[in-house]
Design a protein around this motif. Structure first.
Motif, PDB file in Angstrom:
ATOM      1  N   UNK A  72       5.789   4.061  -8.205  1.00  0.00           N
ATOM      2  CA  UNK A  72       6.086   3.697  -6.815  1.00  0.00           C
ATOM      3  C   UNK A  72       6.361   2.193  -6.699  1.00  0.00           C
ATOM      4  N   UNK A  73       5.615   1.399  -7.443  1.00  0.00           N
ATOM      5  CA  UNK A  73       5.785  -0.050  -7.403  1.00  0.00           C
ATOM      6  C   UNK A  73       7.150  -0.456  -7.951  1.00  0.00           C
ATOM      7  N   UNK A  74       7.566   0.177  -9.046  1.00  0.00           N
ATOM      8  CA  UNK A  74       8.884  -0.103  -9.615  1.00  0.00           C
ATOM      9  C   UNK A  74       9.991   0.252  -8.633  1.00  0.00           C
ATOM     10  N   UNK A  75       9.849   1.384  -7.959  1.00  0.00           N
ATOM     11  CA  UNK A  75      10.872   1.801  -6.998  1.00  0.00           C
ATOM     12  C   UNK A  75      10.987   0.811  -5.841  1.00  0.00           C
ATOM     13  N   UNK A  76       9.876   0.246  -5.425  1.00  0.00           N
ATOM     14  CA  UNK A  76       9.896  -0.640  -4.255  1.00  0.00           C
ATOM     15  C   UNK A  76      10.264  -2.079  -4.615  1.00  0.00           C
ATOM     16  N   UNK A  77       9.672  -2.588  -5.706  1.00  0.00           N
ATOM     17  CA  UNK A  77       9.838  -4.007  -6.019  1.00  0.00           C
ATOM     18  C   UNK A  77      10.719  -4.288  -7.235  1.00  0.00           C
ATOM     19  N   UNK A  78      11.028  -3.278  -8.017  1.00  0.00           N
ATOM     20  CA  UNK A  78      11.896  -3.478  -9.174  1.00  0.00           C
ATOM     21  C   UNK A  78      11.222  -4.073 -10.384  1.00  0.00           C
ATOM     22  N   UNK A  79       9.915  -4.295 -10.317  1.00  0.00           N
ATOM     23  CA  UNK A  79       9.158  -4.810 -11.460  1.00  0.00           C
ATOM     24  C   UNK A  79       7.856  -4.025 -11.578  1.00  0.00           C
ATOM     25  N   UNK A  80       7.249  -4.077 -12.755  1.00  0.00           N
ATOM     26  CA  UNK A  80       5.982  -3.403 -12.941  1.00  0.00           C
ATOM     27  C   UNK A  80       4.834  -4.275 -12.432  1.00  0.00           C
ATOM     28  N   UNK A  81       3.795  -3.671 -11.894  1.00  0.00           N
ATOM     29  CA  UNK A  81       2.649  -4.459 -11.437  1.00  0.00           C
ATOM     30  C   UNK A  81       1.865  -5.023 -12.617  1.00  0.00           C
ATOM     31  N   UNK A  82       1.124  -6.090 -12.341  1.00  0.00           N
ATOM     32  CA  UNK A  82       0.299  -6.716 -13.386  1.00  0.00           C
ATOM     33  C   UNK A  82      -0.883  -5.805 -13.708  1.00  0.00           C
TER      34      UNK A  82
ATOM     35  N   UNK B  75       4.658   0.723   5.235  1.00  0.00           N
ATOM     36  CA  UNK B  75       5.378  -0.460   5.701  1.00  0.00           C
ATOM     37  C   UNK B  75       4.522  -1.269   6.675  1.00  0.00           C
ATOM     38  N   UNK B  76       3.366  -1.638   6.228  1.00  0.00           N
ATOM     39  CA  UNK B  76       2.473  -2.489   7.006  1.00  0.00           C
ATOM     40  C   UNK B  76       2.672  -3.935   6.561  1.00  0.00           C
ATOM     41  N   UNK B  77       2.816  -4.852   7.529  1.00  0.00           N
ATOM     42  CA  UNK B  77       3.099  -6.246   7.195  1.00  0.00           C
ATOM     43  C   UNK B  77       1.999  -6.854   6.327  1.00  0.00           C
ATOM     44  N   UNK B  78       0.765  -6.443   6.561  1.00  0.00           N
ATOM     45  CA  UNK B  78      -0.348  -6.981   5.766  1.00  0.00           C
ATOM     46  C   UNK B  78      -0.214  -6.574   4.308  1.00  0.00           C
ATOM     47  N   UNK B  79       0.112  -5.304   4.066  1.00  0.00           N
ATOM     48  CA  UNK B  79       0.281  -4.830   2.690  1.00  0.00           C
ATOM     49  C   UNK B  79       1.531  -5.433   2.054  1.00  0.00           C
ATOM     50  N   UNK B  80       2.592  -5.571   2.835  1.00  0.00           N
ATOM     51  CA  UNK B  80       3.839  -6.105   2.298  1.00  0.00           C
ATOM     52  C   UNK B  80       3.673  -7.563   1.889  1.00  0.00           C
ATOM     53  N   UNK B  81       2.961  -8.347   2.710  1.00  0.00           N
ATOM     54  CA  UNK B  81       2.747  -9.753   2.357  1.00  0.00           C
ATOM     55  C   UNK B  81       1.966  -9.899   1.052  1.00  0.00           C
ATOM     56  N   UNK B  82       1.119  -8.952   0.772  1.00  0.00           N
ATOM     57  CA  UNK B  82       0.346  -8.998  -0.480  1.00  0.00           C
ATOM     58  C   UNK B  82       1.004  -8.205  -1.603  1.00  0.00           C
ATOM     59  N   UNK B  83       2.264  -7.767  -1.361  1.00  0.00           N
ATOM     60  CA  UNK B  83       3.013  -6.975  -2.362  1.00  0.00           C
ATOM     61  C   UNK B  83       2.242  -5.736  -2.801  1.00  0.00           C
ATOM     62  N   UNK B  84       1.559  -5.108  -1.830  1.00  0.00           N
ATOM     63  CA  UNK B  84       0.803  -3.875  -2.090  1.00  0.00           C
ATOM     64  C   UNK B  84      -0.120  -4.028  -3.293  1.00  0.00           C
ATOM     65  N   UNK B  85      -0.915  -5.061  -3.248  1.00  0.00           N
ATOM     66  CA  UNK B  85      -1.897  -5.311  -4.302  1.00  0.00           C
ATOM     67  C   UNK B  85      -2.860  -4.127  -4.409  1.00  0.00           C
ATOM     68  N   UNK B  86      -3.188  -3.770  -5.639  1.00  0.00           N
ATOM     69  CA  UNK B  86      -4.034  -2.607  -5.867  1.00  0.00           C
ATOM     70  C   UNK B  86      -5.426  -2.784  -5.260  1.00  0.00           C
TER      71      UNK B  86
END
Length: 313
Positions: free
Chosen positions: A201-211, A243-254
């Motif tokens: 899901x992270x790759x689909x949204x941001x184009x990179x793998x999460x740390x 699509x919550x602004x709080x989650x988006x600002x944190x790049x959907x941190x785990x």
């Protein structure tokens, strides 16, 4: 990827070459048809295929794809650094719908044949006045047989050289046996599935793998413990789509998912994403309901006027 309806012919089950692979690999081959586009191509992303076709199973998709490639049922190739798969003989067995979208995956580049050398031979041509290429290679010349290698040696000097004896082979050699692969525990499998789902899901949204590090591994394990092995992967994928602004600002941190696991699970189960806007709407709706209930109670009890009853008193 988007799953599509495909055809399966009876001959699939009696194919002697497919019988060489295990049951899971044969099932993967069928599942790949539903993920391939109208030209029989799909991205070579084993982790994503696993979540799409084997979300609850401990299987090695990459090894299974390799087996299908070796047997020439699929062709794995790369274009501009990206990996793709072509299902071999696709057009012979599938008839995609006319309205199905055209393929956006490039074909495998054609391999150019190696040029055949038609020039002169690399061997030196014989000399016009001799049967040998050059006088320096003539058997009559002293170049090949110098005086030090002359064969006209005295017989007493032609003694065989002593042969060294080979050392005795050691008798205490131990043959190391390969270690059997360690079986993953149920918790490890659940953690792997959850991380794979989140990564896809992270790759689909941001184009990179999460740390991923030790801290993230601990967060994945905690999420599985709180939500369970079956729900944790699904909630992890759903979380990245919110699509919550709080989650988006944190790049959907785990870590935010772990902190709000139960609430996000409720959103996943109800199919309703809650962000700042929808939260305010729900708050206003609840306020209106409370006021209406208060007005109804005042009417029934003959109490004091309120915002709903003031006009009628």
């Amino acid at each position: 990827m988007m799953a599509r309806s495909r055809n399966i012919k009876p001959g699939f089950f009696s194919n002697e070459h497919l019988a060489e692979v295990d049951f899971a690999t044969r099932l993967l081959f069928i599942g790949m048809w539903t993920e391939a586009d109208r030209e029989g191509r799909l991205e070579d992303r084993p982790r994503r295929l696993k979540m799409a076709l084997f979300p609850a199973d401990n299987v090695d998709i990459d090894a299974m794809l390799y087996s299908l490639h070796e047997l020439e049922f699929i062709d794995r190739y790369s274009v501009d650094g990206r990996n793709y798969i072509q299902v071999v003989n696709w057009a012979k067995h599938q008839n995609p719908h006319l309205k199905e979208a055209k393929s956006t995956i490039p074909e495998k580049p054609a391999v150019e044949p190696c040029p055949v050398k038609t020039g002169a031979s690399t061997m030196q041509a014989p000399d016009k006045n001799s049967s040998f290429p050059a006088d320096s290679l003539s058997l009559d010349s002293g170049f090949l047989i110098p005086d030090s290698l002359s064969l006209d040696l005295p017989i007493e000097d032609q003694k065989p050289l002593p042969v060294a004896e080979a050392p005795a082979a050691p008798t205490n050699i131990q043959v190391l046996k390969p270690k059997a692969p360690r079986q993953k525990t149920e918790a490890q499998i659940a953690n792997t599935n959850t991380w794979d789902a989140y990564t896809i899901a992270y790759l689909d949204r941001y184009g990179v793998e999460p740390v991923r590090n030790a801290k993230v591994n601990a967060q994945v394990a905690q999420l599985v413990q709180r939500l369970g092995a079956e729900e944790a992967p699904q909630v992890a994928m759903f979380y990245v789509t919110i699509n919550d602004s709080f989650f988006i600002r944190s790049s959907h941190e785990l870590g935010l998912l772990v902190a709000r696991a139960e609430g996000i699970r409720t959103q996943w189960l109800t199919g309703r994403q809650v962000n700042a806007v929808t939260a305010r709407q729900m708050e206003n709706t609840q306020a209106n309901i409370s006021a209406a209930q208060e007005a109804s109670r005042s009417i029934l009890e003959g109490g004091q006027a309120n915002a709903f009853l003031r006009r009628n008193r």
